[in-house]
Design an enzyme around this catalytic site. Sequence first.
Site, PDB file in Angstrom:
ATOM      1  N   LYS A  14      55.193  50.638  82.267  1.00 25.94           N
ATOM      2  CA  LYS A  14      54.233  50.485  83.384  1.00 25.94           C
ATOM      3  C   LYS A  14      53.807  49.031  83.464  1.00 25.94           C
ATOM      4  CE  LYS A  14      50.733  53.250  84.542  1.00 25.94           C
ATOM      5  NZ  LYS A  14      49.428  53.823  84.136  1.00 25.94           N
TER       6      LYS A  14
HETATM    7  C1  E4P Z   1      47.619  55.694  86.195  1.00 23.68           C
HETATM    8  O1  E4P Z   1      48.709  55.380  85.964  1.00 23.68           O
HETATM    9  C2  E4P Z   1      46.487  54.783  86.428  1.00 23.68           C
HETATM   10  O2  E4P Z   1      46.446  53.830  85.428  1.00 23.68           O
HETATM   11  C3  E4P Z   1      45.240  55.594  86.496  1.00 23.68           C
HETATM   12  O3  E4P Z   1      45.459  56.725  87.307  1.00 23.68           O
HETATM   13  C4  E4P Z   1      44.009  54.840  86.939  1.00 23.68           C
HETATM   14  O4  E4P Z   1      42.986  55.783  87.081  1.00 23.68           O
HETATM   15  P1  E4P Z   1      41.449  55.414  87.225  1.00 23.68           P
HETATM   16  O5  E4P Z   1      41.253  54.725  88.515  1.00 23.68           O
HETATM   17  O6  E4P Z   1      40.749  56.733  87.169  1.00 23.68           O
HETATM   18  O7  E4P Z   1      41.103  54.535  86.053  1.00 23.68           O
END
Ligand code: E4P
Length: 224
Positions: free
Chosen positions: A87
């Site tokens: 990622k």
């Molecule tokens: C997923 O890959 C993201 O990092 C995550 O959904 C971010 O979520 P948040 O906005 O609740 O921190």
Amino acid sequence: MEYLIDTANMTMIEKCVDLLPITGITSNPSIIKKEGRIDFFEHFRKIRGIIGADKTLHVQILAEKCEGILEEAHTILEKIDRAVYIKIPVTPEGLKAIRLLKKEGAKITATAVYSKTQGFMAMEAGADFIAPYFNRMENLDIDAAAAVEFFASMIDRYGYSTKILAASFKNIHQVNEAFACGAQAATVNPDILLAAFAVPSIKKALDDFAADWESVFGKDHICD
Ligand code: E4P
């Protein structure tokens, strides 16, 4: 449609893999923080052990410069396994790293997507998934649904192999909206997913079925 869960909690992963038709696990450093000072690589090797090879595992890097991103990505692939989706936040340095890692055959989830341009650039760079941050966009008064729809139409029009992995949700309505707008996948905090079933009407329906059965058959069960 694919549901992934956005957690690094092993107990929750075991429960969701057992009960729900999920296709993968995502995390980020803020999610990992909730697990305390874990052994990072060992933790994700154990998660792979729970989910098996047929589900996707998306692990985020921390470095911001291309060189550091590449180093972290190589270490993750070596110490967890080669099937991990790396990622990478969509920045100019991240885009360079995505292009180089794709040339090596790595799988990439382009994350922290708040804008159409970030998403389009990540598609062009060859990302396997783009992760638009649905709730965070809405918090900024950015039309997240329109952005997802736009990504979906560009994927169709130009034949990109990139999939939309919508992320950052605060409720199940947003998740359904992302799917309706063309997201192929959504990664969701498992508490939000499970809460969708913790509805009094569902419980009442089951209680009524049980009471109606019992009124005729008493304590005898179907299998008795
Ligand atoms: C997923 O890959 C993201 O990092 C995550 O959904 C971010 O979520 P948040 O906005 O609740 O921190």
